[in-house]
Scaffold this motif. Sequence first.
Motif, PDB file in Angstrom:
ATOM      1  N   PHE A  49      27.210 -54.341 -57.415  1.00 26.30           N
ATOM      2  CA  PHE A  49      27.872 -54.053 -58.468  1.00 26.30           C
ATOM      3  C   PHE A  49      28.924 -52.948 -58.571  1.00 26.30           C
ATOM      4  O   PHE A  49      29.642 -52.801 -59.607  1.00 26.30           O
ATOM      5  CB  PHE A  49      27.093 -53.951 -59.711  1.00 26.30           C
ATOM      6  CG  PHE A  49      25.961 -54.954 -59.874  1.00 26.30           C
ATOM      7  CD1 PHE A  49      26.384 -55.992 -60.477  1.00 26.30           C
ATOM      8  CD2 PHE A  49      24.630 -54.706 -59.468  1.00 26.30           C
ATOM      9  CE1 PHE A  49      25.308 -57.101 -60.484  1.00 26.30           C
ATOM     10  CE2 PHE A  49      23.692 -55.826 -59.843  1.00 26.30           C
ATOM     11  CZ  PHE A  49      23.906 -56.836 -60.467  1.00 26.30           C
ATOM     12  N   GLY A  50      29.241 -52.318 -57.485  1.00 25.79           N
ATOM     13  CA  GLY A  50      29.927 -51.252 -57.460  1.00 25.79           C
ATOM     14  C   GLY A  50      29.426 -49.956 -58.208  1.00 25.79           C
ATOM     15  O   GLY A  50      28.396 -49.852 -58.583  1.00 25.79           O
ATOM     16  N   VAL A  51      30.274 -49.099 -58.612  1.00 20.29           N
ATOM     17  CA  VAL A  51      30.247 -48.065 -59.182  1.00 20.29           C
ATOM     18  C   VAL A  51      29.412 -48.264 -60.640  1.00 20.29           C
ATOM     19  O   VAL A  51      28.532 -47.653 -60.805  1.00 20.29           O
ATOM     20  CB  VAL A  51      31.745 -47.072 -59.531  1.00 20.29           C
ATOM     21  CG1 VAL A  51      31.393 -45.844 -60.190  1.00 20.29           C
ATOM     22  CG2 VAL A  51      32.116 -46.816 -57.941  1.00 20.29           C
ATOM     23  N   ALA A  52      29.987 -49.080 -61.270  1.00 14.95           N
ATOM     24  CA  ALA A  52      29.267 -49.439 -62.317  1.00 14.95           C
ATOM     25  C   ALA A  52      27.840 -49.855 -62.284  1.00 14.95           C
ATOM     26  O   ALA A  52      26.966 -49.543 -63.315  1.00 14.95           O
ATOM     27  CB  ALA A  52      29.997 -50.730 -63.308  1.00 14.95           C
ATOM     28  N   GLY A  53      27.593 -50.427 -61.038  1.00 13.61           N
ATOM     29  CA  GLY A  53      26.095 -50.587 -60.808  1.00 13.61           C
ATOM     30  C   GLY A  53      25.284 -49.365 -60.766  1.00 13.61           C
ATOM     31  O   GLY A  53      24.296 -49.333 -61.097  1.00 13.61           O
ATOM     32  N   ILE A  54      25.970 -48.246 -60.098  1.00 12.63           N
ATOM     33  CA  ILE A  54      25.029 -47.210 -59.859  1.00 12.63           C
ATOM     34  C   ILE A  54      25.037 -46.318 -61.302  1.00 12.63           C
ATOM     35  O   ILE A  54      23.878 -46.058 -61.638  1.00 12.63           O
ATOM     36  CB  ILE A  54      26.072 -46.164 -59.006  1.00 12.63           C
ATOM     37  CG1 ILE A  54      26.161 -46.606 -57.671  1.00 12.63           C
ATOM     38  CG2 ILE A  54      25.552 -44.720 -58.984  1.00 12.63           C
ATOM     39  CD1 ILE A  54      27.022 -45.724 -56.637  1.00 12.63           C
ATOM     40  N   ILE A  55      25.997 -46.345 -62.208  1.00  3.83           N
ATOM     41  CA  ILE A  55      25.823 -45.719 -63.487  1.00  3.83           C
ATOM     42  C   ILE A  55      24.945 -46.829 -64.273  1.00  3.83           C
ATOM     43  O   ILE A  55      23.865 -45.950 -64.956  1.00  3.83           O
ATOM     44  CB  ILE A  55      27.253 -45.881 -63.912  1.00  3.83           C
ATOM     45  CG1 ILE A  55      28.053 -44.594 -63.332  1.00  3.83           C
ATOM     46  CG2 ILE A  55      27.163 -45.193 -65.574  1.00  3.83           C
ATOM     47  CD1 ILE A  55      29.385 -44.815 -63.785  1.00  3.83           C
ATOM     48  N   GLY A  56      24.979 -48.071 -64.333  1.00  5.04           N
ATOM     49  CA  GLY A  56      24.089 -48.763 -65.196  1.00  5.04           C
ATOM     50  C   GLY A  56      22.692 -48.571 -64.905  1.00  5.04           C
ATOM     51  O   GLY A  56      21.791 -48.449 -65.692  1.00  5.04           O
ATOM     52  N   PHE A  57      22.231 -48.603 -63.412  1.00  5.33           N
ATOM     53  CA  PHE A  57      20.867 -48.755 -62.999  1.00  5.33           C
ATOM     54  C   PHE A  57      20.449 -47.318 -62.983  1.00  5.33           C
ATOM     55  O   PHE A  57      19.036 -47.204 -63.422  1.00  5.33           O
ATOM     56  CB  PHE A  57      20.887 -49.221 -61.212  1.00  5.33           C
ATOM     57  CG  PHE A  57      20.814 -50.839 -61.497  1.00  5.33           C
ATOM     58  CD1 PHE A  57      19.622 -51.433 -61.763  1.00  5.33           C
ATOM     59  CD2 PHE A  57      22.054 -51.467 -61.025  1.00  5.33           C
ATOM     60  CE1 PHE A  57      19.684 -52.887 -61.533  1.00  5.33           C
ATOM     61  CE2 PHE A  57      22.076 -52.703 -60.689  1.00  5.33           C
ATOM     62  CZ  PHE A  57      20.908 -53.426 -61.154  1.00  5.33           C
TER      63      PHE A  57
END
Length: 130
Positions: A49-57
């Motif tokens: 998911f990219g950087v959004a995946g890091i923040i979201g997860f």
Amino acid sequence: LLLRPLKQILGVPHFYIENEIYHYIYGPSVKVFSGHNNAAFVANAYCDFGVAGIIGFSLLISFLCMQCFYWIAKSPKTIINTVIFSCIGYQVLIFNFGSITSVFISNGLIFTILFKLIWDLVCVPKKGKI
């Protein structure tokens, strides 16, 4: 790793981060085509998911962990709750060097939470009832 099974079914290219880490550490080998080394959940989140995946997860996992700890902390102090608290604490630690799916399924975070839910429903008497 989260979307890899779905991507394989759909025939979409995917990136297997654990295999890349294995080849980076041990080098490409003719004898071993595929290997597996653990990668922290941020690597899986970034690949899917990219950087959004890091923040979201990161937010999702921290919220889930805090809710589990709060739920156990407000429970009666029994041996079983102490063991469950320790298991969840260990599994939270494993998030630092394990993938999301391995922590939730292989290391048993989901099963620990389900065990606690079932234990509370079946074995813990309700207030006012003996």
